[in-house]
Design a protein around this motif. Structure first.
Motif, PDB file in Angstrom:
ATOM      1  N   ALA A 102      25.350 -30.140  25.538  1.00 21.70           N
ATOM      2  CA  ALA A 102      24.069 -29.824  26.176  1.00 21.70           C
ATOM      3  C   ALA A 102      24.206 -29.724  27.690  1.00 21.70           C
ATOM      4  CB  ALA A 102      23.029 -30.880  25.810  1.00 21.70           C
ATOM      5  N   LYS A 103      25.095 -30.503  28.254  1.00 22.95           N
ATOM      6  CA  LYS A 103      25.279 -30.460  29.709  1.00 22.95           C
ATOM      7  C   LYS A 103      25.892 -29.138  30.167  1.00 22.95           C
ATOM      8  CE  LYS A 103      25.535 -35.409  30.688  1.00 22.95           C
ATOM      9  NZ  LYS A 103      26.377 -36.552  31.158  1.00 22.95           N
ATOM     10  N   THR A 104      26.669 -28.513  29.291  1.00 21.18           N
ATOM     11  CA  THR A 104      27.297 -27.253  29.666  1.00 21.18           C
ATOM     12  C   THR A 104      26.560 -26.037  29.112  1.00 21.18           C
ATOM     13  OG1 THR A 104      28.790 -27.408  27.759  1.00 21.18           O
ATOM     14  CG2 THR A 104      29.573 -28.288  29.842  1.00 21.18           C
ATOM     15  N   PHE A 163      17.483 -35.689  28.313  1.00 24.92           N
ATOM     16  CA  PHE A 163      17.423 -34.668  27.274  1.00 24.92           C
ATOM     17  C   PHE A 163      16.489 -35.086  26.140  1.00 24.92           C
ATOM     18  CE2 PHE A 163      22.158 -33.599  28.243  1.00 24.92           C
ATOM     19  CZ  PHE A 163      21.766 -32.950  29.405  1.00 24.92           C
ATOM     20  N   GLU A 209      19.734 -39.467  29.212  1.00 31.55           N
ATOM     21  CA  GLU A 209      20.373 -38.444  30.055  1.00 31.55           C
ATOM     22  C   GLU A 209      19.365 -37.394  30.518  1.00 31.55           C
ATOM     23  OE1 GLU A 209      23.497 -38.262  31.070  1.00 31.55           O
ATOM     24  OE2 GLU A 209      24.437 -39.853  29.872  1.00 31.55           O
ATOM     25  N   LYS A 268      27.639 -38.454  21.877  1.00 31.95           N
ATOM     26  CA  LYS A 268      28.271 -38.142  23.167  1.00 31.95           C
ATOM     27  C   LYS A 268      28.739 -36.691  23.195  1.00 31.95           C
ATOM     28  CE  LYS A 268      29.966 -42.611  24.873  1.00 31.95           C
ATOM     29  NZ  LYS A 268      31.184 -43.399  25.223  1.00 31.95           N
ATOM     30  N   ALA A 286      20.572 -39.579  24.216  1.00 28.25           N
ATOM     31  CA  ALA A 286      20.298 -38.279  24.832  1.00 28.25           C
ATOM     32  C   ALA A 286      19.109 -38.380  25.785  1.00 28.25           C
ATOM     33  CB  ALA A 286      20.028 -37.239  23.753  1.00 28.25           C
ATOM     34  N   ASP A 318      18.600 -29.909  26.573  1.00 27.52           N
ATOM     35  CA  ASP A 318      18.196 -30.017  27.969  1.00 27.52           C
ATOM     36  C   ASP A 318      16.884 -29.265  28.154  1.00 27.52           C
ATOM     37  OD1 ASP A 318      17.890 -29.991  30.712  1.00 27.52           O
ATOM     38  OD2 ASP A 318      20.026 -29.627  31.113  1.00 27.52           O
ATOM     39  N   ILE A 369      25.701 -34.468  23.671  1.00 33.51           N
ATOM     40  CA  ILE A 369      25.251 -34.535  25.068  1.00 33.51           C
ATOM     41  C   ILE A 369      26.176 -33.705  25.959  1.00 33.51           C
ATOM     42  CG2 ILE A 369      25.018 -36.090  27.045  1.00 33.51           C
ATOM     43  CD1 ILE A 369      24.103 -38.251  24.986  1.00 33.51           C
ATOM     44  N   ALA A 370      27.484 -33.796  25.731  1.00 38.90           N
ATOM     45  CA  ALA A 370      28.437 -33.015  26.528  1.00 38.90           C
ATOM     46  C   ALA A 370      28.195 -31.518  26.350  1.00 38.90           C
ATOM     47  CB  ALA A 370      29.865 -33.379  26.130  1.00 38.90           C
TER      48      ALA A 370
END
Length: 364
Positions: free
Chosen positions: A104-106, A135, A133, A98, A130, A282, A101-102
């Motif tokens: 990678a989102k930013t 990714f 999401e 998690k 991932a 991503d 992933i967080a």
């Protein structure tokens, strides 16, 4: 050795109840169960229900701290180091992925390495987190030393699995495999079903092929025997490549985290020391995600439709067998060997659970 077909729902209720009896709260019990039963549904019988007794033993031995909470030791915009604090591997690993992933989102990429954890189940569970999401997901772990290096006789490396998942239709590209010829769990399943090991799986203390699964397992836990790396025990069939892949997993998990290498896992009383590595990437940092995914889907279809070898009518792409097993086992039930059922029954008795309330179809 007979095989029992147990429903997913009954297994889920039983496992969640058992983990709750171990001392985990309802949420954590559900997470651990979800990881185990995905293995069963995917046909990875060595890492599903087969493992529940092992986890109970590790809790009793002090390796797993039921109340532990993972701690972020250091962090950058694209990376983090996490101390699992001897927590349950599935819980530590879901927390870590998690976090990846967080990030990678930013930032477009998230790299997380973990020390001081425990056995985390199937590697692919976390890479799929991932993937779900959108990714690219990567998951790796070291483990108790069970694999001999090329030209070696003493186990120095874990089975050190690697999982890689990437979004695609009709199912993701999903590759999940150990860097050894087989996992320890497969040798355990062979022992439970009374099957001899194939030549080439592992060697005994004298350096010769071991065909008795119980003898091989005793040797692994004693540090005197081991499995071969992927490719086998010689360079002629590429064993040195499996050895190298295992080292890559080791470096990213235990070395980069400042943790415990496989040959020292479970060597200190009351501490496992298993280490993991997770990545979420991503695809948009490389271009249009839809275009990239479409290009992969075209290639996967070309692979499936390419010329077949004599006597073969299908070429699989990674993830297809798991998806088909998932559908089949949800509908028909999950096969559980007689020995594992006996272990589950003994565990239920120990925990003062009415085993046949969960599995009335097994009552004689």
């Amino acid at each position: 050795m007979s095989i029992n077909l147990l429903t997913y729902d009954n297994l889920k209720i039983f496992c969640e109840a058992a983990f709750h009896r171990f001392g985990f709260n309802e949420h954590d019990s559900a997470v651990i169960t979800d990881v185990l039963l995905l293995a069963d549904l995917y046909g990875i019988d060595s890492h599903g229900t087969n493992r529940i007794v092992m986890y109970h033993d590790q809790i009793r031995a002090g390796y797993i701290d039921i109340g532990a909470k993972p701690l972020i030791v250091s962090e950058t915009p694209v990376s983090a180091v996490i101390d699992g604090m001897s927590g349950m591997g599935q819980l530590v690993s879901k927390f870590a992925m998690k976090k990846a992933i967080a990030l990678a989102k930013t930032s477009g990429i998230g790299l997380v390495t973990v020390r001081n954890s425990n056995h985390y189940g199937i590697a692919g569970y976390y890479s799929l987190m991932a993937c779900n999401e959108g990714f690219l997901g990567i998951s790796m772990t070291n483990s108790l030393a069970a694999v001999v290096p090329t030209f070696g006789r003493v186990p120095m490396l874990g089975t050190n699995p690697f999982a890689f998942s990437f979004p695609a239709v009709p199912q993701p590209f999903h590759f999940d495999a150990s860097t050894s010829v087989v996992t320890v769990g497969k040798a355990e399943v062979s022992g439970k079903t009374g099957k001899a090991l194939p030549v080439g799986w592992g060697i005994n203390a004298d350096g010769y092929d071991e065909l008795d699964p119980s003898a091989l397992l005793r040797g692994i836990y004693a540090g005197t025997a081991g499995l071969h790396p992927l490719g086998g025990g010689t360079e002629e069939h590429g064993g040195h490549k499996g050895y190298g892949f295992s080292m890559v997993v080791e470096i990213l998990s235990s070395i980069m985290s400042g943790g415990t290498t496989s040959n020292h896992v479970e060597k200190e009383e009351g501490k496992s020391g298993v280490c993991h590595f997770f990545a979420a990437i991503d695809p948009k940092i490389f271009g249009n995600p839809a275009v990239i995914q479409n290009k992969l889907e075209i290639f996967l279809e070309e692979l499936r439709n390419s010329m077949k070898a004599d006597g073969k009518d299908r070429i699989y792409t990674h993830g297809e067998k798991e998806a088909e097993s998932y559908t089949r086992r949800i509908e028909e039930g999950i096969p559980v060997n007689e020995k594992t059922v006996e272990e589950m029954k003994d565990l239920a008795d120990y925990l003062k659970m009415d085993f046949y309330r969960y599995f009335p179809e097994l009552k004689i």
